[in-house]
Design a protein around this motif. Structure first.
Motif, PDB file in Angstrom:
ATOM      1  N   VAL A 111       0.830  -1.198   0.000  1.00 39.03           N
ATOM      2  CA  VAL A 111       0.000   0.000   0.000  1.00 39.03           C
ATOM      3  C   VAL A 111       0.871   1.256   0.000  1.00 39.03           C
ATOM      4  O   VAL A 111       0.555   2.251  -0.651  1.00 39.03           O
ATOM      5  N   ARG A 112       2.005   1.197   0.712  1.00 43.85           N
ATOM      6  CA  ARG A 112       2.911   2.342   0.718  1.00 43.85           C
ATOM      7  C   ARG A 112       3.382   2.647  -0.701  1.00 43.85           C
ATOM      8  O   ARG A 112       3.393   3.796  -1.144  1.00 43.85           O
ATOM      9  N   PHE A 115       0.712   4.473  -2.431  1.00 45.28           N
ATOM     10  CA  PHE A 115       0.658   5.893  -2.065  1.00 45.28           C
ATOM     11  C   PHE A 115       1.720   6.685  -2.821  1.00 45.28           C
ATOM     12  O   PHE A 115       1.466   7.782  -3.315  1.00 45.28           O
ATOM     13  N   LEU A 116       2.939   6.111  -2.888  1.00 45.15           N
ATOM     14  CA  LEU A 116       4.040   6.837  -3.514  1.00 45.15           C
ATOM     15  C   LEU A 116       3.806   6.994  -5.016  1.00 45.15           C
ATOM     16  O   LEU A 116       4.335   7.917  -5.635  1.00 45.15           O
ATOM     17  N   ALA A 117       2.983   6.082  -5.598  1.00 41.81           N
ATOM     18  CA  ALA A 117       2.734   6.164  -7.042  1.00 41.81           C
ATOM     19  C   ALA A 117       1.771   7.299  -7.388  1.00 41.81           C
ATOM     20  O   ALA A 117       1.669   7.697  -8.547  1.00 41.81           O
ATOM     21  N   ILE A 118       1.033   7.801  -6.388  1.00 46.53           N
ATOM     22  CA  ILE A 118       0.089   8.900  -6.662  1.00 46.53           C
ATOM     23  C   ILE A 118       0.825  10.227  -6.481  1.00 46.53           C
ATOM     24  O   ILE A 118       1.359  10.494  -5.406  1.00 46.53           O
ATOM     25  N   PRO A 119       0.852  11.079  -7.517  1.00 41.82           N
ATOM     26  CA  PRO A 119       1.568  12.349  -7.401  1.00 41.82           C
ATOM     27  C   PRO A 119       0.973  13.213  -6.280  1.00 41.82           C
ATOM     28  O   PRO A 119      -0.234  13.206  -6.056  1.00 41.82           O
ATOM     29  N   ARG A 138     -10.189  10.145   1.144  1.00 42.44           N
ATOM     30  CA  ARG A 138     -11.114   9.026   0.928  1.00 42.44           C
ATOM     31  C   ARG A 138     -11.584   8.929  -0.520  1.00 42.44           C
ATOM     32  O   ARG A 138     -11.710   7.842  -1.068  1.00 42.44           O
ATOM     33  N   LEU A 139     -11.872  10.078  -1.134  1.00 44.84           N
ATOM     34  CA  LEU A 139     -12.525  10.059  -2.448  1.00 44.84           C
ATOM     35  C   LEU A 139     -11.540  10.157  -3.612  1.00 44.84           C
ATOM     36  O   LEU A 139     -11.831   9.689  -4.707  1.00 44.84           O
ATOM     37  N   ILE A 140     -10.396  10.782  -3.384  1.00 41.04           N
ATOM     38  CA  ILE A 140      -9.473  11.004  -4.494  1.00 41.04           C
ATOM     39  C   ILE A 140      -8.247  10.076  -4.407  1.00 41.04           C
ATOM     40  O   ILE A 140      -7.921   9.381  -5.367  1.00 41.04           O
ATOM     41  N   ILE A 141      -7.605  10.052  -3.229  1.00 41.18           N
ATOM     42  CA  ILE A 141      -6.340   9.326  -3.129  1.00 41.18           C
ATOM     43  C   ILE A 141      -6.549   7.817  -2.995  1.00 41.18           C
ATOM     44  O   ILE A 141      -6.046   7.016  -3.790  1.00 41.18           O
ATOM     45  N   LEU A 142      -7.337   7.420  -1.967  1.00 41.95           N
ATOM     46  CA  LEU A 142      -7.456   5.985  -1.663  1.00 41.95           C
ATOM     47  C   LEU A 142      -7.943   5.142  -2.850  1.00 41.95           C
ATOM     48  O   LEU A 142      -7.382   4.070  -3.115  1.00 41.95           O
ATOM     49  N   PRO A 143      -8.991   5.577  -3.580  1.00 42.10           N
ATOM     50  CA  PRO A 143      -9.435   4.749  -4.717  1.00 42.10           C
ATOM     51  C   PRO A 143      -8.323   4.522  -5.741  1.00 42.10           C
ATOM     52  O   PRO A 143      -8.184   3.429  -6.294  1.00 42.10           O
ATOM     53  N   GLN A 144      -7.506   5.566  -5.955  1.00 44.38           N
ATOM     54  CA  GLN A 144      -6.416   5.417  -6.921  1.00 44.38           C
ATOM     55  C   GLN A 144      -5.340   4.471  -6.388  1.00 44.38           C
ATOM     56  O   GLN A 144      -4.795   3.662  -7.133  1.00 44.38           O
ATOM     57  N   VAL A 145      -5.054   4.599  -5.079  1.00 46.40           N
ATOM     58  CA  VAL A 145      -4.066   3.706  -4.465  1.00 46.40           C
ATOM     59  C   VAL A 145      -4.510   2.261  -4.634  1.00 46.40           C
ATOM     60  O   VAL A 145      -3.734   1.388  -5.029  1.00 46.40           O
ATOM     61  N   LEU A 146      -5.795   1.997  -4.355  1.00 45.60           N
ATOM     62  CA  LEU A 146      -6.288   0.626  -4.434  1.00 45.60           C
ATOM     63  C   LEU A 146      -6.215   0.108  -5.866  1.00 45.60           C
ATOM     64  O   LEU A 146      -5.969  -1.072  -6.091  1.00 45.60           O
ATOM     65  N   ARG A 147      -6.442   1.022  -6.843  1.00 43.10           N
ATOM     66  CA  ARG A 147      -6.377   0.558  -8.230  1.00 43.10           C
ATOM     67  C   ARG A 147      -4.944   0.217  -8.622  1.00 43.10           C
ATOM     68  O   ARG A 147      -4.687  -0.820  -9.213  1.00 43.10           O
ATOM     69  N   SER A 149      -2.612  -0.675  -6.598  1.00 44.92           N
ATOM     70  CA  SER A 149      -2.102  -1.801  -5.811  1.00 44.92           C
ATOM     71  C   SER A 149      -2.913  -3.078  -5.977  1.00 44.92           C
ATOM     72  O   SER A 149      -2.597  -4.080  -5.338  1.00 44.92           O
ATOM     73  N   ALA A 150      -3.957  -3.056  -6.801  1.00 48.97           N
ATOM     74  CA  ALA A 150      -4.856  -4.213  -6.873  1.00 48.97           C
ATOM     75  C   ALA A 150      -4.100  -5.512  -7.153  1.00 48.97           C
ATOM     76  O   ALA A 150      -4.286  -6.512  -6.454  1.00 48.97           O
ATOM     77  N   ALA A 151      -3.212  -5.491  -8.162  1.00 54.63           N
ATOM     78  CA  ALA A 151      -2.503  -6.724  -8.524  1.00 54.63           C
ATOM     79  C   ALA A 151      -1.609  -7.217  -7.381  1.00 54.63           C
ATOM     80  O   ALA A 151      -1.722  -8.372  -6.967  1.00 54.63           O
TER      81      ALA A 151
END
Lengths: 223, 216
Positions: A111-112, A115-119, A138-147, A149-151
């Motif tokens: 997950v870290r 996080f680092l992959a999101i500018p 919750r609405l902007i960062i986390l959904p992108q992190v999960l996408r 990191s999904a694999a």
């Protein structure tokens, strides 16, 4: 050879109910262990990217310690060791706690990296257009992190699923322990353990394929 | 305090087996994995690709404990008896080969296609191109994940206690049955693993900072 293949198939109907019941336990400890690992892992990841130095230190010590100790040792400490200091968990709970604690370290790293992959600008932009910090997260960062990191998250789950086999060594009635019981009853260790392997494969292989497809899509999006 | 020293010394004597199993399995995995990756990437035959992929999937989607039981208990029932330490090395090595094969393939995939074209254009044979140009670069990229694998492998040797290989955890379990110092024994074992893994973790960090830039 033919005799072996026949014995392999003919006992399946006798063993199937027991193995499938054990498979439910395997799935149960894996799922519960994964939930513990995910919650703890996201918290740890938040600490790892936090501004506060003590939080960062604490989280990285946790990750270093649990990356250095084998799961089996953790399971034995919880199940056999903790009763010595008056804390008693049953086998299933011990397995869930042990899997959760060990794989939280792995989830934290995954997950870290997400996080680092999101500018950083994403967060700033979200706040600038009027989201509160908690909404931006919750609405902007986390959904992108999960996408992103999904694999690797699925890969972590497959590793956890496989390692749930160690719970057999602290007497959880999951696939491997049931396999051992059948193997000694019928004197057919090869046939039983191959069936056990097949059942794990049936669970793990589709997940591995999905993880690979997602990883491919994630890298394609980046280009 | 006497009890603690007895435990520590007892566990440390079996740490040798842990180290031997780790190094031997690592050796098998690194060599066999490279052979598999070379065959997979450069043989040009579809059935070889399928066979290598099948090998990797079978070893990566089934728990190590199941593989160890098949090798140790299963093969014995066919009359093929393998002692516990060789069985442990064989099992962990075969699983490791599937993991390292994937790591090497990632290494080859990270190379630019122009590398092959340029090497062939300056007159190297395909074999020379693979062994002198592509493989050294792929290995370089593969080093950090290989280090990570080695760390994982060292921890995974603890499960070979289940097939009676006399390493740290096996020793710990047998000491528990004779002394009942359960908490102290397993806690000491945890510390020994932590100490063993520390140099590996530092090495991985070094490899990542040293060879990591090329990957991004």
């Amino acid at each position: 050879m033919i005799e072996f293949l026949l014995s392999f198939v003919s006992y399946w109907s006798e063993w199937a109910p027991r193995l499938l019941k054990a498979l439910v336990n395997t799935a149960l400890i894996s799922a519960l262990g994964f939930i513990v690992a995910s919650v703890l892992g996201v918290l740890l990841a938040l600490c790892l990217v936090a501004k506060s130095t003590p939080l960062r230190r604490l989280a990285s010590v946790y990750v270093a310690v649990f990356r250095g100790i084998p799961l089996l040792v953790v399971l034995f400490l919880i199940y056999f060791g903790l009763p010595g200091v008056g804390i008693v968990f049953n086998a299933l709970t011990s397995a869930v706690i042990g899997l959760g604690l060990c794989f939280a370290a792995q989830m934290a790293e995954v997950v870290r990296a997400g996080f680092l992959a999101i500018p950083k600008g994403q967060f700033e932009a979200a706040v600038a257009v009027g989201f509160t910090p908690s909404q931006s997260f919750r609405l902007i960062i986390l959904p992108q992190v999960l996408r992103v990191s999904a694999a690797p998250i699925i890969v972590t789950f497959v590793a956890l699923l496989k390692d749930s086999s160690l719970a057999s060594l602290i007497t959880v009635k999951e696939l491997v322990l049931e396999g051992r019981a059948i193997a000694t009853e019928y004197f057919m260790p090869l046939q039983t353990f191959i069936w056990v392997g097949v059942l794990y494969f049936v669970l793990a292989f589709p997940l591995s394929l999905a993880a690979r497809a997602m990883a491919r899509r994630a890298t394609a999006n980046l280009r | 305090m006497d009890i603690f020293w007895t435990i520590l010394i007892g566990l440390l004597t079996s740490a040798g087996i842990t180290v031997i199993v780790t190094i031997s399995a690592l050796f098998v995995a690194v060599i066999l994995g490279l052979a598999l990756a070379l065959l997979r990437e450069f043989s040009g035959k579809a059935w070889i690709r399928v066979a290598v992929d099948a090998y990797c999937e079978l070893f990566r989607n089934i728990p190590a404990l199941t593989h160890l039981f098949i090798i140790y208990f299963g093969l014995a029932s066919l009359g093929l008896r393998i002692a516990s330490v060789p069985a442990a090395i064989l099992g962990l090595g075969l699983i490791g080969a599937a993991i390292t094969c994937d790591i090497y393939r990632g290494g080859y995939a990270s190379l630019k296609r122009g590398q092959t074209e340029a090497a062939l254009a300056v007159g190297l044979t395909p074999w020379q191109t693979i062994m002198l140009i592509l493989t050294p670069q792929a290995l370089r990229v593969s080093l950090p994940p290989l280090g990570n694998y080695a760390l994982q492998l060292m921890k995974d040797t603890s499960i070979v206690s289940a097939i009676a290989a006399p390493e740290i955890m096996f020793q710990a379990r047998s000491m528990v049955t004779s002394s009942f110092q359960t908490t102290l024994i397993y806690a000491t074992a945890a510390v020994i693993y932590l100490v063993l893994s520390f140099p590996l973790a530092v090495l991985v960090r070094r490899l990542e900072t040293h060879f990591g830039q090329g990957r991004a």
